[in-house]
Scaffold this active site. Structure first.
Site, mmCIF file in Angstrom:
data_model
loop_
_atom_site.group_PDB
_atom_site.id
_atom_site.type_symbol
_atom_site.label_atom_id
_atom_site.label_comp_id
_atom_site.label_asym_id
_atom_site.label_seq_id
_atom_site.Cartn_x
_atom_site.Cartn_y
_atom_site.Cartn_z
ATOM 1 N N HIS A 101 -12.282 135.952 -19.058
ATOM 2 C CA HIS A 101 -11.902 137.335 -19.393
ATOM 3 C C HIS A 101 -11.815 137.500 -20.908
ATOM 4 C CE1 HIS A 101 -11.408 138.843 -15.421
ATOM 5 N NE2 HIS A 101 -10.316 138.151 -15.119
ATOM 6 N N CYS A 144 -5.647 136.409 -9.394
ATOM 7 C CA CYS A 144 -5.808 137.233 -10.588
ATOM 8 C C CYS A 144 -5.215 138.610 -10.289
ATOM 9 C CB CYS A 144 -7.277 137.336 -10.962
ATOM 10 S SG CYS A 144 -7.570 137.829 -12.668
ATOM 11 N N HIS A 172 -11.235 130.824 -15.547
ATOM 12 C CA HIS A 172 -11.408 132.237 -15.167
ATOM 13 C C HIS A 172 -10.762 133.162 -16.197
ATOM 14 C CE1 HIS A 172 -11.659 135.553 -12.112
ATOM 15 N NE2 HIS A 172 -10.603 135.981 -12.786
ATOM 16 N N GLU A 173 -9.518 132.857 -16.582
ATOM 17 C CA GLU A 173 -8.817 133.727 -17.531
ATOM 18 C C GLU A 173 -9.453 133.670 -18.921
ATOM 19 O OE1 GLU A 173 -6.819 135.820 -16.382
ATOM 20 O OE2 GLU A 173 -6.708 134.899 -14.400
ATOM 21 N N HIS A 190 -14.575 140.937 -13.752
ATOM 22 C CA HIS A 190 -14.847 140.290 -12.474
ATOM 23 C C HIS A 190 -16.283 140.560 -12.034
ATOM 24 C CE1 HIS A 190 -10.285 140.307 -11.546
ATOM 25 N NE2 HIS A 190 -10.666 139.124 -11.991
#
Length: 748
Positions: A387, A173, A383-384, A393
Site C-alpha cells: 500500500h 486489512c 501487503h501493507e 487492493h
C-alpha cells in the site's frame, strides 16, 4: 444431541481434509515436530563466530533432523538488514546495538535454499527455505507452557499452517470505508514549496528525465524506522528477541520485493535505520503515545503518523493488540501525484490543523485472541508496505485469478494485494499482480529518488557464492583452496575460478580439494526417513536433490509415514484409516490418551488406540505412542515423557468465563441465529416497543410533574397509608429572635 453428532461429523470431515496432519500445535498450525539439539554447543559456536578472526570460524553450523530429512545449516552474520548508522532507542538512551545474533545462510549443498533467523541463548529461531517449501522454527514455550518438555524448539512446514483467511470483513486489512476516509484526508495536505524536488520541474523535458533514470539506477533501498510498543515487548520478552522479530519480517519482505521486476526497476530492498523499543517500563510513561491499552486501529496509525518521520522512507509500529474485525495491519496508500502518503512522504499540515507524516503503517501479531504464525505476519507486512508503495487492493479478472471460473487460474490463487488474506500456499500468494506492479512502478519512478539510498552489492570474501560470483573462498589470509581467486585479487579475477579448474569446494560438497567434480558414486548427503542418500552427479558441485522414499514408508519412529518425501502423514493412513484423538469422554483409559489412535473414515465411533484389539490386524497389537509434548485428551492436556496425559488449566475459571463471554464465536452464533430467525427478532422488537409504550402510558398519569398546566397526578389504587401514632400535645415555647439564634449557631 443431533446437533452434537453433526458437529462431530463436520470436525471429522475437516480432519479428513487434512488427514496427513497428526501433531497439531495450535488452531493455526496443524503439525509440528520438536527440536532438542544441544543449545550449549550452539551458543559456544555463536560466541566463536561473534569474535571470529579466521574466515572459517565466522560461519555458524547447525545440524538437526526433522520432518524426515536432515538440515545442515551454514550461516553467517547478516549485516545487510541494518544501515551503517543503525541505532536502537529505548526510553532513556540511544544505543549502538550489536546485531551479531542475526544470521542468514543456506542448507549446505542444496541449491536455492535459504535461511534467516537469530541465535539467542543457543536456540535458533527463524525460517528455512528448501526445495520442498519453507520451514519455521520457534521456541517451544511460545506455544506450550509445560517446562518439562523434552525439546526446546518446534519446527513446522508452511503447508501445515491453516490460517482462516476469511477472518474480518477484509481478512486482515481494513475495509473499503476506512480506506475511503484515509484517501479523502490525504487529499487535504498542504504542499510546501521547498518540498517539491527540483527535478520534477519539466524545464528540460526528456533530457532531464533520462538523466534522472541514470542517476537513480542504484537507489533501490528503502530505509525503515520501526517502533515496537510495550505489548509487543511483553510478548517476546527481551530486546534481542524483539530485534530478531523485526529482522525476520524485514528479511521476508526483502526477499519478495527483490525478486519482483517493477517495469524495469529491480532489486528493491529494505534496510533498518533505527529501532525504538518501548518496554513494559514505558507502559505508564506519559511521553509514550502507545501507552493506552484500548486503541483502535485507525487511531493507532494516527499516533504513529503524528511523529516526524522525514528521515526515513517508511516508519512502522509493531504491536501485540487484537484490533476489531480481525485487522492485522493498516497503512497509507501511496500515489505518484495528487495526494499525500506512502514512501518518502514528508511531514506536512492537513485539514485538521495537525502536521503528520503519512509514510507510515502498523502491524499486529494478534488476531481474535490468538497469535498468528510468522508466515501470516510476514505476508501482512508485505501487503501493507505494498500500500505504501502505491498499490491499492487487486480487482478485476486479470489480477484476481483466485476468483476465476477457470480451474487452472483458480488453482494458482490470488496475489499479495488481494483484499482478503490469502492461505499462503498457492503459486501467486507471494507475488505481486500486474495491476500492483503497474501502480508501484509509477510511484517508484516518481518518488524513489527522494529518499531511497544505494544498497550494498554482493560481497566477495564473505564465503558465500552470491549473484555474479563463481566461487568465494574468502580473503587471501582465509582462502585455503587452490581453485578460486581470493577477494584480494583485482576486479575481474576475485571470486572467479582459476583457469582449468572445474569447481571450488565453496560451491558445494560435490567438489574435491583438487578442484574437480566428485564421481557419480560418491555420497554427499546422508539418507533420512523419507529421502534416500544424496549422490553426486559428476558434473556439478552442488548435491542433487535426494530421491524420495516410497509413500507410506514409516518415519519418525514409526509414528508417521512419508508423503512425497516429507514425513507428514499419519501412520493410520498406511492402512486406509484416519488419525483421531482418544479422549476420556469417550470412555478411553487414561493410558490410551497418549496413544496414536485411528478410526475408519468419517466414523468417529470407531476411534481406538493402535494397540487395541480392533486394529490388531494392522498393528499386531503394537502400541504407537504420541511424541512427548503432543496435545492429548481432545486438547485438554499434553503428553509427558512417561506417556501420561497431563491436564492443563493454566487460565483458571475467571479467564475461562471471560473467554466464554467475549468469544467471537459466541457473537457469530448469535448473528447467525438472528439472520435465520429474523421474524422472531422482529416480533420481539415489536413486543418490546409495545411493552414500553404501555408502561409509559399507564405510569405517566401517576407521575408528578413540575409543569403547573398539567393535571395533578392520580393516586395509585390500593395504596396502603401509614398511620402515625398520636403525638402528645406540647406547650408552645417562646422562640429566640432569629438574629441571636444565627449568631449563637455561628459561634459554636
Amino acid at each position: 444431541m443431533v446437533l452434537l453428532r453433526v458437529l462431530i461429523l463436520l470436525l471429522s470431515w475437516a480432519a479428513g481434509m487434512g488427514g496427513q496432519y497428526g501433531n497439531p500445535l495450535n488452531k493455526y498450525i496443524r503439525h509440528y515436530e520438536g527440536l532438542s539439539y544441544n543449545v550449549d554447543s550452539l551458543h559456544q559456536k555463536h560466541q566463536r563466530a561473534k569474535r571470529a578472526v579466521s574466515h572459517e570460524d565466522q560461519f555458524l553450523r547447525l545440524d538437526f533432523h526433522a520432518h524426515g530429512r536432515h538440515f545442515n545449516l551454514r550461516m553467517k552474520r547478516d549485516t545487510s538488514l541494518f544501515s551503517d548508522e543503525f541505532k536502537v532507542e529505548t526510553s532513556n538512551k540511544v544505543l549502538d546495538y550489536d546485531t551479531s545474533h542475526i544470521y542468514t545462510g543456506h542448507i549446505y549443498g542444496e541449491e536455492g535454499s535459504f535461511s534467516h533467523g537469530s541465535v539467542i541463548d543457543g536456540r535458533f529461531e527463524g525460517f528455512i527455505q528448501t526445495r520442498g517449501g519453507t520451514f519455521y522454527v520457534e521456541p517451544a514455550e511460545r506455544y506450550i507452557k509445560d517446562r518439562t518438555l523434552p525439546f526446546h524448539s518446534v519446527i513446522y512446514h508452511e503447508d501445515d499452517i491453516n490460517y482462516p483467511h476469511k477472518y474480518g470483513p477484509q481478512g486482515g486489512c481494513a475495509d473499503h470505508s476506512v480506506f475511503e476516509r484515509m484517501r479523502k484526508y490525504q487529499m487535504t495536505g498542504v504542499e510546501e514549496v521547498t518540498q517539491i524536488p527540483q527535478e520534477e520541474h519539466a524545464a528540460n523535458g526528456p533530457e532531464l528525465l533520462r538523466k534522472k533514470r541514470t542517476t537513480s539506477a542504484e537507489k533501490n533501498t528503502c530505509q525503515l524506522y520501526i517502533q515496537t510498543d510495550h505489548l509487543f515487548f511483553k510478548y517476546y520478552g527481551t530486546r534481542e528477541a524483539v530485534i530478531a522479530q523485526i529482522s525476520s519480517h524485514v528479511k521476508a519482505i526483502d526477499t519478495i520485493y527483490q525478486t519482483t521486476d517493477f517495469s524495469g526497476i529491480r532489486n528493491i530492498s529494505f534496510m533498518v535505520k533505527r529501532i525504538r523499543i518501548n518496554t513494559t517500563a514505558d507502559e505508564k510513561d506519559p511521553t509514550n503515545p502507545f501507552r493506552f491499552p484500548n486503541i483502535g486501529v485507525e487511531k493507532f496509525l494516527e499516533l504513529n503518523s503524528e511523529q516526524n518521520h522525514d528521515d526515513y522512507c517508511l516508519a512502522y509500529v509493531f504491536t501485540d493488540r487484537d484490533f476489531d474485525d480481525g485487522v492485522l495491519g493498516l497503512a497509507w496508500v501511496g500515489a505518484p501525484s495528487g495526494s499525500s502518503g506512502g514512501i518518502c512522504e514528508k511531514s506536512k499540515l492537513y485539514s485538521d490543523g495537525k502536521k503528520k507524516s503519512l509514510n507510515t503503517g502498523i502491524i499486529t501479531v494478534q488476531n481474535y485472541g490468538s497469535h498468528v504464525p510468522p508466515k501470516v505476519s510476514h505476508i501482512t507486512f508485505a501487503h501493507e508496505v505494498g500500500h505504501n508503495f502505491g498499490s491499492p487492493h487487486d480487482s478485476g479478472t486479470e489480477c484476481t485469478p483466485g476468483e476465476s471460473k477457470n480451474l487452472g487460474q483458480k488453482e494458482n490463487g490470488n496475489y499479495i494485494m488481494y483484499a482478503r488474506a490469502t492461505s499462503g500456499d498457492k503459486l501467486n500468494n507471494n507475488k505481486f499482480s500486474l495491476c500492483s506492479i503497474r501502480n508501484i512502478s509509477q510511484v517508484l519512478e516518481k518518488k524513489r529518488n527522494n529518499c531511497f539510498v544505494e544498497s550494498g552489492q554482493p560481497i566477495c570474501g564473505n564465503g558465500m557464492v552470491e549473484q555474479g560470483e563463481e566461487c568465494d573462498c574468502g580473503y587471501s589470509d582465509q582462502c585455503k583452496d587452490e581453485c578460486c581467486f581470493d577477494a584480494n585479487q583485482p576486479e575481474g579475477r576475485k571470486c572467479k575460478l582459476k583457469p582449468g579448474k572445474q569447481c571450488s569446494p565453496s560451491q558445494g560438497p560435490c567438489c574435491t580439494a583438487q578442484c574437480a567434480f566428485k564421481s557419480k558414486s560418491e555420497k554427499c548427503r546422508d539418507d533420512s526417513d523419507c529421502a534416500r542418500e544424496g549422490i553426486c552427479n559428476g558434473f556439478t558441485a552442488l548435491c542433487p536433490a535426494s530421491d524420495p522414499k516410497p509413500n507410506f514408508t514409516d518415519c519418525n519412529r514409526h509414528t508417521q509415514v512419508c508423503i512425497n518425501g516429507q514425513c507428514a502423514g499419519s501412520i493410520c493412513e498406511k492402512y486406509g484409516l484416519e488419525e483421531c484423538t482418544c479422549a476420556s469422554s469417550d470412555g478411553k483409559d487414561d493410558k490410551e490418551l497418549c496413544h496414536v489412535c485411528c478410526m475408519k473414515k468419517m466414523d468417529p465411533s470407531t476411534c481406538a488406540s493402535t494397540g487395541s484389539v480392533q486394529w490388531s490386524r494392522h498393528f499386531s497389537g503394537r502400541t504407537i505412542t504420541l511424541q512427548p509434548g503432543s496435545p492429548c485428551n481432545d486438547f485438554r492436556g499434553y503428553c509427558d515423557v512417561f506417556m501420561r496425559c497431563r491436564l492443563v488449566d493454566a487460565d483458571g475459571p475467571l479467564a475461562r468465563l471471560k473467554k466464554a463471554i467475549f468469544s467471537p464465536e459466541l457473537y457469530e452464533n448469535i448473528a447467525e441465529w438472528i439472520v435465520a430467525h429474523w421474524w422472531a427478532v422482529l416480533l420481539m422488537g415489536i413486543a418490546l416497543i409495545m411493552l414500553m409504550a404501555g408502561f409509559i402510558k399507564i405510569c405517566s398519569v401517576h407521575t408528578p410533574s413540575s409543569n403547573p398546566k398539567l393535571p395533578p397526578p392520580k393516586p395509585l389504587p390500593g395504596t396502603l397509608k401509614r398511620r402515625r401514632p398520636p403525638q402528645p400535645i406540647q406547650q408552645p415555647q417562646r422562640q429566640r429572635p432569629r438574629e441571636s439564634y444565627q449568631m449563637g449557631h455561628m459561634r459554636r
